[in-house]
Motif scaffolding. Structure first.
Motif, PDB file in Angstrom:
ATOM      1  N   GLU A  73       0.827  -1.209   0.000  1.00 14.58           N
ATOM      2  CA  GLU A  73       0.000   0.000   0.000  1.00 14.58           C
ATOM      3  C   GLU A  73       0.866   1.266   0.000  1.00 14.58           C
ATOM      4  O   GLU A  73       0.533   2.250  -0.676  1.00 14.58           O
ATOM      5  CB  GLU A  73      -0.917   0.020   1.226  1.00 14.58           C
ATOM      6  CG  GLU A  73      -2.064  -0.967   1.164  1.00 14.58           C
ATOM      7  CD  GLU A  73      -3.035  -0.785   2.319  1.00 14.58           C
ATOM      8  OE1 GLU A  73      -2.898   0.204   3.088  1.00 14.58           O
ATOM      9  OE2 GLU A  73      -3.943  -1.625   2.473  1.00 14.58           O
ATOM     10  N   THR A  90     -12.527   1.703   0.133  1.00 16.07           N
ATOM     11  CA  THR A  90     -11.557   0.616   0.131  1.00 16.07           C
ATOM     12  C   THR A  90     -11.200   0.190   1.542  1.00 16.07           C
ATOM     13  O   THR A  90     -11.238   1.005   2.477  1.00 16.07           O
ATOM     14  CB  THR A  90     -10.280   1.040  -0.617  1.00 16.07           C
ATOM     15  OG1 THR A  90      -9.282   0.014  -0.492  1.00 16.07           O
ATOM     16  CG2 THR A  90      -9.702   2.336  -0.065  1.00 16.07           C
ATOM     17  N   ARG A 107      -8.213  -0.581   2.195  1.00 12.01           N
ATOM     18  CA  ARG A 107      -6.837  -0.149   2.437  1.00 12.01           C
ATOM     19  C   ARG A 107      -6.807   0.703   3.696  1.00 12.01           C
ATOM     20  O   ARG A 107      -7.785   1.366   4.047  1.00 12.01           O
ATOM     21  CB  ARG A 107      -6.305   0.634   1.241  1.00 12.01           C
ATOM     22  CG  ARG A 107      -6.017  -0.243   0.028  1.00 12.01           C
ATOM     23  CD  ARG A 107      -5.302   0.512  -1.073  1.00 12.01           C
ATOM     24  NE  ARG A 107      -4.950  -0.367  -2.188  1.00 12.01           N
ATOM     25  CZ  ARG A 107      -3.809  -0.278  -2.869  1.00 12.01           C
ATOM     26  NH1 ARG A 107      -2.914   0.651  -2.563  1.00 12.01           N
ATOM     27  NH2 ARG A 107      -3.563  -1.112  -3.865  1.00 12.01           N
ATOM     28  N   ALA A 132      -6.368   3.444   6.578  1.00 11.49           N
ATOM     29  CA  ALA A 132      -6.475   4.901   6.664  1.00 11.49           C
ATOM     30  C   ALA A 132      -5.096   5.539   6.815  1.00 11.49           C
ATOM     31  O   ALA A 132      -4.875   6.669   6.356  1.00 11.49           O
ATOM     32  CB  ALA A 132      -7.371   5.285   7.837  1.00 11.49           C
ATOM     33  N   ALA A 165      -3.782   6.347   3.396  1.00  8.89           N
ATOM     34  CA  ALA A 165      -4.736   7.003   2.504  1.00  8.89           C
ATOM     35  C   ALA A 165      -4.037   7.902   1.489  1.00  8.89           C
ATOM     36  O   ALA A 165      -4.425   7.939   0.309  1.00  8.89           O
ATOM     37  CB  ALA A 165      -5.750   7.810   3.316  1.00  8.89           C
ATOM     38  N   THR A 188      -2.566   5.831  -1.205  1.00 10.86           N
ATOM     39  CA  THR A 188      -3.620   5.333  -2.099  1.00 10.86           C
ATOM     40  C   THR A 188      -4.109   6.439  -3.017  1.00 10.86           C
ATOM     41  O   THR A 188      -4.334   6.213  -4.219  1.00 10.86           O
ATOM     42  CB  THR A 188      -4.780   4.759  -1.270  1.00 10.86           C
ATOM     43  OG1 THR A 188      -4.292   3.663  -0.479  1.00 10.86           O
ATOM     44  CG2 THR A 188      -5.901   4.271  -2.161  1.00 10.86           C
ATOM     45  N   PRO A 236      -8.890  11.932   0.387  1.00 14.11           N
ATOM     46  CA  PRO A 236      -9.239  11.235   1.635  1.00 14.11           C
ATOM     47  C   PRO A 236     -10.302  11.984   2.429  1.00 14.11           C
ATOM     48  O   PRO A 236     -10.219  13.195   2.637  1.00 14.11           O
ATOM     49  CB  PRO A 236      -7.904  11.183   2.384  1.00 14.11           C
ATOM     50  CG  PRO A 236      -6.875  11.176   1.300  1.00 14.11           C
ATOM     51  CD  PRO A 236      -7.432  12.097   0.242  1.00 14.11           C
ATOM     52  N   THR A 264     -11.277   5.070   3.526  1.00 11.80           N
ATOM     53  CA  THR A 264     -10.378   3.967   3.857  1.00 11.80           C
ATOM     54  C   THR A 264     -10.759   3.358   5.200  1.00 11.80           C
ATOM     55  O   THR A 264     -11.615   3.886   5.922  1.00 11.80           O
ATOM     56  CB  THR A 264      -8.924   4.458   3.882  1.00 11.80           C
ATOM     57  OG1 THR A 264      -8.843   5.655   4.665  1.00 11.80           O
ATOM     58  CG2 THR A 264      -8.419   4.755   2.478  1.00 11.80           C
ATOM     59  N   LYS A 265     -10.108   2.259   5.531  1.00 14.94           N
ATOM     60  CA  LYS A 265     -10.466   1.493   6.720  1.00 14.94           C
ATOM     61  C   LYS A 265      -9.740   2.012   7.956  1.00 14.94           C
ATOM     62  O   LYS A 265      -8.515   2.049   7.992  1.00 14.94           O
ATOM     63  CB  LYS A 265     -10.121   0.017   6.510  1.00 14.94           C
ATOM     64  CG  LYS A 265     -10.532  -0.897   7.656  1.00 14.94           C
ATOM     65  CD  LYS A 265     -10.180  -2.340   7.334  1.00 14.94           C
ATOM     66  CE  LYS A 265     -10.598  -3.274   8.459  1.00 14.94           C
ATOM     67  NZ  LYS A 265     -10.248  -4.684   8.140  1.00 14.94           N
TER      68      LYS A 265
END
Length: 279
Positions: free
Chosen positions: A119, A150, A152, A154, A157, A160, A174, A180-181
């Motif tokens: 990532e 996603t 992916r 945080a 972020a 990403t 973001p 993101t998670k």
């Protein structure tokens, strides 16, 4: 992939041996055709639905209501004037993780640490899923916001965001158009509801059923029951009409089930006596 170990359909390969699922997803014309088919369908659906919403016609959100269940699914109508959006997963829905999976094909087993490294540093070794760039360009040109949801981390972020921009699929901001998670978070429903509170979500795309609702990932749901749920009267009309699925035979929640789950005993077959059996 993000946030969960993959379920492998093959043993760890020898060097230069590509597992069948990877051959299909990352190398075959068939997978490319399926992906382009999904995104062509999404484009047609999005343009038609966005136009109906803009004209004031009632449009149902593609996000399930908070109190929905598989037995009693519920949706809410989009509010008049609410901006339209589509919500997409990232990994194997928006981008193909060629760099990470080539390393896996070389025999390096998945770990959360390796995925976190990917990532953070793998932004140049991806490729857009066939058809996605054109679909996102069309949606944006017609005033539809593109949002990425996603699993992916945080904490990654910004990496990403940069990856999606370099792949030509951004912008992805973001907290605005990239969700993101968070640490300790399970599933995507909370993020979906936050998006649906602001936008009329007219379509979603993903490669796992959890990209549409966490209800499909309940541990209590058996493999046959999960398959039956997507074909139920409530959900069958959504596929290709608000919910769009991309192929992924490499990892994820689809790759599970024993012989009785996958092959019902009443559907088993053996050759006639004297014809021999499989070795």
């Amino acid at each position: 992939m993000a946030g969960q170990a993959p379920v492998s359909s093959a043993a760890a390969p020898h060097a230069a041996t590509v597992p069948a699922g990877m051959q299909f997803l990352y190398g075959s014309g068939e997978a490319s055709a399926l992906s382009q088919q999904a995104y062509a369908g999404l484009t047609d659906y999005v343009l038609d639905t966005a136009a109906r919403h803009a004209s004031g016609q009632p449009v149902r959100s593609a996000v399930l209501a908070p109190d929905a269940t598989l037995a009693a699914p519920k949706w809410r109508e989009c509010a008049p004037g609410q901006p339209a959006a589509i919500v997409l997963d990232v990994d194997e829905t928006t981008v193909l993780n060629l760099g990470f999976e080539s390393d896996a094909a070389a025999g390096n087993a998945y770990s959360s640490e390796r995925w976190d490294d990917w990532e953070r540093t793998g932004g140049d070794e991806v490729a857009p899923v066939p058809g996605v760039a054109e679909a996102l360009k069309s949606a944006r040109a017609h005033g539809v916001t593109v949002i990425f949801n996603t699993n992916r981390s945080a904490g990654n972020a910004r990496a990403t965001e940069a990856m999606l921009d370099r792949a030509g699929l951004g912008p992805a901001v973001p907290g605005e158009t990239l969700f993101t998670k968070a640490e300790g978070e399970h599933g995507k429903d909370g993020r979906r509801r936050a998006i649906a509170a602001r936008y009329c979500v007219i379509a979603m795309a993903g490669d796992q059923l959890g990209d549409f609702t966490d209800l499909f990932d309940s541990p209590a749901l058996s493999v046959p029951a999960r398959r039956a749920a997507v074909s139920s009267a409530a959900f069958a009309p959504l596929w290709g009409h608000g919910w769009f699925v991309l192929p992924n035979p490499v990892y994820g929640t689809a790759l599970k089930g024993g012989m009785d789950d996958v092959f019902p005993p009443e559907k088993r077959w053996s050759p006639p006596l004297g014809r021999g059996t499989a070795p």
